[in-house]
Design an enzyme around this catalytic site. Structure first.
Site, short mmCIF file in Angstrom:
data_model
loop_
_atom_site.label_atom_id
_atom_site.label_comp_id
_atom_site.label_asym_id
_atom_site.label_seq_id
_atom_site.Cartn_x
_atom_site.Cartn_y
_atom_site.Cartn_z
N SER A 214 0.83 -1.20 0.00
CA SER A 214 0.00 0.00 0.00
C SER A 214 0.86 1.26 0.00
CB SER A 214 -0.95 -0.04 1.19
OG SER A 214 -1.94 0.97 1.11
N ASP A 382 -9.76 -4.48 -5.72
CA ASP A 382 -9.11 -3.47 -4.87
C ASP A 382 -9.45 -2.08 -5.41
OD1 ASP A 382 -7.52 -1.87 -3.33
OD2 ASP A 382 -5.69 -3.03 -3.60
N HIS A 408 -8.11 -4.85 -0.96
CA HIS A 408 -6.83 -4.24 -0.56
C HIS A 408 -6.11 -5.04 0.53
CE1 HIS A 408 -4.11 -0.90 -0.86
NE2 HIS A 408 -4.13 -0.69 0.45
#
Length: 460
Positions: A214, A382, A408
């Site tokens: 991320s 995602d 995610h």
């Protein structure tokens, strides 16, 4: 759009921001009330919530192993519960932050260099996380770092400034607002290069690989794009769900916050640590109750269903997922995501945020300059990753691997990631790094030729 339509849109956006203000104020009020309650009364409420939860959802009560993982105090405890040892190191950045660094290895007799005989791999965590997020899985087989340790890699878990393990500065206390006056630029310019330099100084290798999740992935992109010395030290980079360009905003409230003026965001969240309340409630609530609240929050604001993560895994993971970062980092990330460009922090106080202003052009990180093997792994569901936008910015030698039906957080916590994500990470690193190296150490360590060939061909 008509004038009336524009007026209506403006009113809706301002109304949603006002609602966000009220929710933050309400949460703060509850938190303050909880803090001033006598300890026995807080414990009583804790026990009552536990009883209510146990009565209505007995099937979700965690087992003994999950309880131990949930109650683990830190990364050391989590690794020990999974059968691994850990070395603690500290790195001092040139601007005075002391960063905690964790080196993971098997619980076997012998020197670490003999157990972890392959080149080092650095894991970089995401927004409001720390090193625990990589090893808080129910099964050790589901943790990416452990899989690489088993392969023989020298695994290091990084902790970026401001989090649980990196809360020190040689000049400022964490109670001083100056401690929290850092954006993602500071992490990319100071933290990551300092960590990499330190790791290479304590072993015999001259190169390292990076795995970022991320925000950790976009920080690695940023650091690699501007630091030639760092680029020359990195052999491969695996970006897990890099949140540079969200595909869509699932809710109007989230969209209004992301698109809000930076000064308004500072007014909402302050200028110190970001959402320290999450860490507070994590400490005072019964873990399954806290997990339910987090789950509802993620579903409502981000439309994450969490269907690929078991309820027990959520209880364990959410107990270790959140840590401190600066509000300035969140504001910087908001600037990046709304413009879908990996850019430096915009100091302009202008009311309408823009990539171009009348006075200047916000500096962009030139990630196309990165010349090394890059693997981007992301989930098809995602909503934080707009792969088509990312493809236009990715440098050469990049490949994108899509995981069907993954969201995610599934990339690091999904129940099936052992056979999907971990397999991809191990294969990519073995392919890029281990080929020549396996051959060079085969005789030195007396490795079986059949074993080496099996690893390289991914048959074992």
């Amino acid at each position: 759009m008509t004038l009336n339509g524009n007026i209506m849109k403006y009113c809706l956006e301002k109304g949603e921001i006002l609602i966000s203000f009220l929710l933050i104020a309400l949460e703060s009020m509850f938190r303050i009330c909880t803090v001033i309650l006598p300890s026995p009364l807080r414990n009583w409420f804790y026990e009552q919530s536990k009883k209510v939860y146990s009565y209505f959802l007995p099937e979700l009560l965690v087992d003994d192993n999950a309880n131990k993982l949930t109650d683990a105090r830190d990364t050391i405890d989590l690794c020990a519960l999974h059968g691994y040892d850990l070395e603690e190191h500290f790195v001092r950045t040139t601007d005075g932050y002391l960063l905690g660094l964790h080196r993971v290895y098997k619980k076997k007799k012998g020197k670490i260099e003999e157990l972890n005989y392959l080149p080092p791999v650095l894991f970089i965590h995401g927004l409001m996380m720390n090193s625990e997020s990589w090893v808080c899985n129910l099964k050790k087989e589901d943790a990416i770092p452990f899989a690489l340790v088993e392969q023989g890699y020298d695994v290091w878990l990084g902790n970026l400034r401001g989090n649980k393990y990196s809360i020190k500065n040689i000049k400022f206390s964490s109670q001083n607002p100056k401690f929290w006056d850092f954006s993602l630029d500071s992490i990319a310019i100071f933290d990551i290069p300092s960590i990499v330099k330190y790791i290479l100084s304590v072993n015999s290798f001259d190169s390292i690989s990076l795995v970022g999740f991320s925000q950790g992935a976009i920080l690695a992109f940023a650091a690699l794009s501007i630091d030639t010395e760092l680029r020359n030290s990195v052999r491969a980079f695996i970006a897990l769900a890099p949140a540079i360009a969200p595909k869509k905003y699932s809710g109007r409230t989230v969209k209004s916050i992301i698109h809000a003026n930076s000064q308004l965001l500072y007014l909402m969240f302050g200028r110190n640590s970001m959402l320290g309340s999450a860490v507070f409630w994590q400490a005072v609530l019964y873990p399954p109750v806290f997990a339910k609240i987090v789950d509802l929050f993620l579903r409502f604001f981000l439309s994450w269903t969490g269907k690929n993560i078991s309820e027990t895994q959520k209880i364990v993971a959410y107990s270790h997922l959140y840590s401190f970062t600066s509000v300035k980092c969140f504001v910087h990330w908001a600037q990046i995501t709304r413009r879908k460009v990996l850019q430096m922090y915009d100091d302009s106080p202008g009311f309408k945020p823009s990539y171009y202003t009348n006075l200047n052009r916000i500096a962009r990180y030139p990630i196309e300059n990165i010349r090394l093997p890059i693997t981007l792994v992301y989930g098809s569901n995602d909503n934080m990753v707009d792969i088509e936008t990312l493809k236009t910015q990715l440098p050469p030698l990049s490949q994108c691997i899509q995981i069907p039906n993954y969201e995610h957080l599934d990339i690091i916590m999904g129940d099936t990631k052992k056979d999907i994500v971990i397999q991809q990470v191990v294969e990519q690193l073995n392919h890029v790094i281990a080929g020549d190296y396996f051959e060079s150490i085969k005789e030195e360590f007396g490795l079986d030729t059949e074993l080496v060939d099996g690893v390289m061909n991914h048959t074992i």
